[in-house]
Design a protein around this motif. Structure first.
Motif, PDB file in Angstrom:
ATOM      1  N   ASP A 170      -1.042  37.183  57.476  1.00 12.56           N
ATOM      2  CA  ASP A 170      -1.902  37.752  58.514  1.00 12.56           C
ATOM      3  C   ASP A 170      -3.076  38.547  57.955  1.00 12.56           C
ATOM      4  O   ASP A 170      -3.844  39.128  58.728  1.00 12.56           O
ATOM      5  N   GLY A 190      -3.930  42.097  59.185  1.00  8.66           N
ATOM      6  CA  GLY A 190      -3.144  42.388  60.381  1.00  8.66           C
ATOM      7  C   GLY A 190      -2.040  43.383  60.088  1.00  8.66           C
ATOM      8  O   GLY A 190      -1.916  43.925  58.988  1.00  8.66           O
ATOM      9  N   GLY A 191      -1.200  43.619  61.071  1.00 12.55           N
ATOM     10  CA  GLY A 191      -0.129  44.595  60.917  1.00 12.55           C
ATOM     11  C   GLY A 191       0.936  44.140  59.935  1.00 12.55           C
ATOM     12  O   GLY A 191       1.224  42.951  59.811  1.00 12.55           O
ATOM     13  N   ARG A 247       4.071  43.613  62.534  1.00 16.93           N
ATOM     14  CA  ARG A 247       3.877  42.909  63.801  1.00 16.93           C
ATOM     15  C   ARG A 247       3.038  41.662  63.561  1.00 16.93           C
ATOM     16  O   ARG A 247       2.110  41.672  62.743  1.00 16.93           O
ATOM     17  N   GLU A 273       0.409  38.403  64.099  1.00 19.51           N
ATOM     18  CA  GLU A 273      -0.966  38.262  64.569  1.00 19.51           C
ATOM     19  C   GLU A 273      -1.208  36.822  65.009  1.00 19.51           C
ATOM     20  O   GLU A 273      -0.730  35.877  64.366  1.00 19.51           O
ATOM     21  N   SER A 320      -3.969  35.059  64.911  1.00 19.54           N
ATOM     22  CA  SER A 320      -4.789  34.285  63.972  1.00 19.54           C
ATOM     23  C   SER A 320      -3.974  33.794  62.783  1.00 19.54           C
ATOM     24  O   SER A 320      -4.147  32.658  62.321  1.00 19.54           O
ATOM     25  N   THR A 353       2.726  37.428  71.303  1.00 13.73           N
ATOM     26  CA  THR A 353       1.852  36.903  70.249  1.00 13.73           C
ATOM     27  C   THR A 353       2.166  35.445  69.951  1.00 13.73           C
ATOM     28  O   THR A 353       1.265  34.596  69.876  1.00 13.73           O
ATOM     29  N   GLY A 376       3.546  40.105  57.193  1.00 12.16           N
ATOM     30  CA  GLY A 376       2.585  39.166  57.756  1.00 12.16           C
ATOM     31  C   GLY A 376       2.769  37.728  57.341  1.00 12.16           C
ATOM     32  O   GLY A 376       1.851  36.920  57.479  1.00 12.16           O
TER      33      GLY A 376
END
Length: 678
Positions: free
Chosen positions: A307, A310-311, A314, A316, A318, A354, A452
């Motif tokens: 990701d 990203g987080g 969590r 993402e 994309s 998501t 991620g």
């Protein structure tokens, strides 16, 4: 891309000692959750309903393996080595051996040993190695305790004697550190253990992609096979980590379920933990066919991504979309041609949204008019098995492709808002269905992990043509029976000759039912039914979970202890009665405002009579369920279906009453209005 054949399967998950049991549980919607046993982790020590309570977790349920024993003698493992090694090693070795046997290599016989490798997904080894480290923490415990007792005035001679005795008691549960301890507590030696036992020399190692680990191991093994490094690969994952470190850690991220665990549901609120091991044997498809191996399915492609910014904890959209794109580019066909997705589906609000958003968008962009694909997650059955989760879903999807059956989406009761939109590209199933006649036999499997990492693998049916079509589809008799068995609640029935005898039976059941799983609650209900003998003092409980069953049984005990012989709770979930004369039956048909589902629920799944009514009416599956043009046909259809089932069960009413719209249904019951008119 050349295909990779899945030629062997084995697993051990909660309530499933084999892939066949796992598949039958999936078809029947059996859920393995139960109250976390004290033998694994004492709720009195760690549970608190307040999510903010330090060093505590707030969920009480988990899916755990029961009754497993590793055959140390049969595997010729020394006792000291066995005791010094985390159980994950032995479970993985056991399951890997079973997978090889399923592939036609019993005991490793016939394997090209120099070209057979092992890739195992795992995170942090296991809870037993972590617990055993407490033995080495004794000096800290001794210093802390000694300082506290000296402050209380303990003399050194008394303190020394006390601490010497305590040290022995403290260390007794933990094996002494020996030459096997270090290797037995490492993650990578899980794969090495399998290589060592079967004398495999193609390479053995562990991959750690957090909750994506085991699916990542399958993708890694596929790549090694495709590049010609290996001819046979054993891949999968193992996770035995229901301990304070992981469970409290997940609680502090808010990932554990605060209510009933739901997956791809409006009430997705977190997961319950699980554990287990799954292993698969892979070969290049041309070599497997040349050797006459049984091929369950083929791997058509895979995609791995991260990701980026990203987080960490969590997912993402994309990042997941990138893994999907890579998987289908490698497979050579589009995501819109896939009829079944075995998703990551942790049941968290953010995670489910998501995943569904990303996958729905990918399918909608590829082919807006494509029929909706089915989606589900095995976590709705066995919880989140973390490092062993991806391969559990992979095995389930392989068996679905092999059987040409779309399994039910266990844990999805009220479909997620993304799935309820008009023209949604995905759907959940309340019961198993034959594979669509006009759809290629293809499935996608997803796993995501902390950090991620995203992994997606694409499966294709063996024996199908270039377009993925070929073999016939349909439900055999066993599958139809299993598919009809899921229901939303269980009915526990008891009878006795006296109130004292009835109280004893209710108390016995109340003490026992907290230890059973959700799936076993159905078995308890069946066992109780078999003991009925028409005696006059009677009790009944309707329960959706073991927890509710215990609560209602305790309520009956309170009533019996108060001298009551008649009880009907306001919610209709507990009943006491004393039969003194033949019963009379009356029906009350509901009016507008009752219910909101158009699926027919368990009634339709269980009874062909109800299914026939719903199939004939064809109620809408989306939209405003309370709108009059939907609500009135929905309510009348439900009443008519219920009436047909009651007739099928031999129940006849003496009188019927209808409320509002229900008056018309009552007129039908009386013979004044025909079914067509209704």
């Amino acid at each position: 891309m050349s295909r990779i054949a899945v030629v062997g399967l084995a697993c051990r998950y909660p309530d499933a000692a084999s892939p066949r049991e796992l598949w039958e549980n999936a078809l029947a919607g059996r859920r393995a959750f139960r109250r976390l046993p004290d033998e694994r982790m004492r709720l009195a020590d760690y549970w608190d309903p307040d999510p903010a309570a330090p060093d505590r977790f707030y969920a009480t349920n988990a899916a755990v393996i029961e009754g497993y024993e590793f055959d140390r003698v049969g595997h010729r493992i020394a006792g000291s080595t066995y005791r010094s090694t985390d159980l994950t090693h032995w479970l993985a070795l056991d399951v890997a051996g079973r997978a090889l046997a399923d592939a036609g290599f019993p005991g490793g016989e016939g394997l090209p040993r120099e070209r057979t490798g092992v890739v195992v997904g795992n995170t942090l080894t296991g809870e037993f190695a972590r617990a055993n480290l407490m033995r080495l923490r004794w000096p800290y415990v001794r210093r802390t305790l000694a300082a506290a007792l000296r402050e209380e005035g303990w003399a050194d001679d008394r303190l020394g004697s006390f601490l010497a005795d305590l040290e022995e008691r403290y260390k007794e549960p933990f094996p002494a550190i020996d030459e096997d301890t270090l290797a037995g507590g490492l993650s990578n030696t899980i794969a090495g253990r399998v290589c060592n036992y079967f004398d495999l020399k193609g390479g053995g190692y562990t991959v750690d992609g957090a909750c994506s680990s085991s699916l990542l191991s399958v993708a890694t093994a596929c790549r090694a096979l495709l590049e010609g490094e290996l001819d046979v690969a054993v891949a999968g994952g193992v996770d035995l980590s229901i301990d304070p470190f992981e469970i409290i850690g997940f609680a502090k991220t808010g990932a554990l379920a605060r209510r009933e665990m739901r997956v791809y549901d409006r009430d997705s609120n977190g997961f319950w933990p699980g554990e287990g091991c799954g292993m698969v044997v892979l070969m290049r498809a041309d070599l497997a066919r040349e050797q006459g191996r049984r091929v369950y399915a083929t791997v058509a492609g895979w995609g791995v991504s991260s990701d980026g910014k990203g987080g960490i904890t969590r997912p993402e959209v994309s990042g997941y979309r990138l893994a999907l794109r890579r998987a289908y580019e490698r497979a050579g066909f589009g995501v819109e041609t896939v009829a079944l997705f075995e998703g990551h589906g942790t049941g968290t609000a953010v995670g489910d949204t998501t995943e569904l958003t990303a996958l729905s968008a990918a399918r909608a962009e590829a082919a807006p008019d494509a029929p909706p694909a089915a989606i589900g997650s095995i976590k709705g059955m066995i919880g989140h098995t973390k490092a062993a989760a991806g391969v559990a879903g992979f095995i389930k999807a392989v068996l679905a492709v092999d059987a040409r059956v779309l399994p039910p989406s266990v844990g999805s009761v009220d479909p997620h808002p993304v799935l309820a939109e008009d023209g949604a590209p995905l759907r959940t199933l309340r019961r198993a269905e034959p594979w669509p006649q006009d759809a290629p036999v293809r499935a996608g499997v997803t796993a995501m992990g902390f950090g991620g990492i995203n992994t997606h693998i694409v499966l294709e049916g063996e024996g199908d043509g270039q377009d993925g079509r070929g073999r016939g589809r349909g439900l055999d008799a066993v599958t139809r029976e299993l598919a009809a068995s899921p229901q939303d609640a269980e009915l526990l029935l008891l009878d006795a000759g006296t109130t004292a005898e009835l109280r004893a039976r209710v108390a016995e059941l109340a003490d026992w039912v907290p230890s059973v799983s959700y799936a076993q609650l159905a078995d308890v209900a069946d066992a109780a039914r078999r003991r009925l003998s028409g005696r006059p003092y009677r009790a009944a409980v309707i329960a959706t979970s073991p927890e509710q069953a215990e609560r209602e049984l305790r309520r009956l005990l309170e009533a019996l202890d108060a001298g009551e012989t008649a009880l009907y709770t306001p919610n209709g979930s507990a009943f006491l009665g004393h039969v003194t004369r033949p019963a009379r039956v009356g029906y009350l048909f509901p009016g507008q405002g009752a219910g909101r589902s158009t699926t027919g629920g368990a009634l339709r799944r269980r009874f062909a009579e109800a299914d026939a009514v719903y199939s004939r009416v064809r109620l809408p599956q989306t939209g405003d369920m309370a709108a009059t043009e939907v609500a009135q046909p929905r309510i009348a259809t439900g009443s008519l279906a219920g009436l047909r089932v009651l007739e099928r069960l031999g129940l006849r009413a003496d009188v019927a009453v209808g409320h509002s719209l229900g008056e018309i249904t009552a007129l039908h019951w009386a013979g004044a209005v025909g079914a067509d008119a209704l």
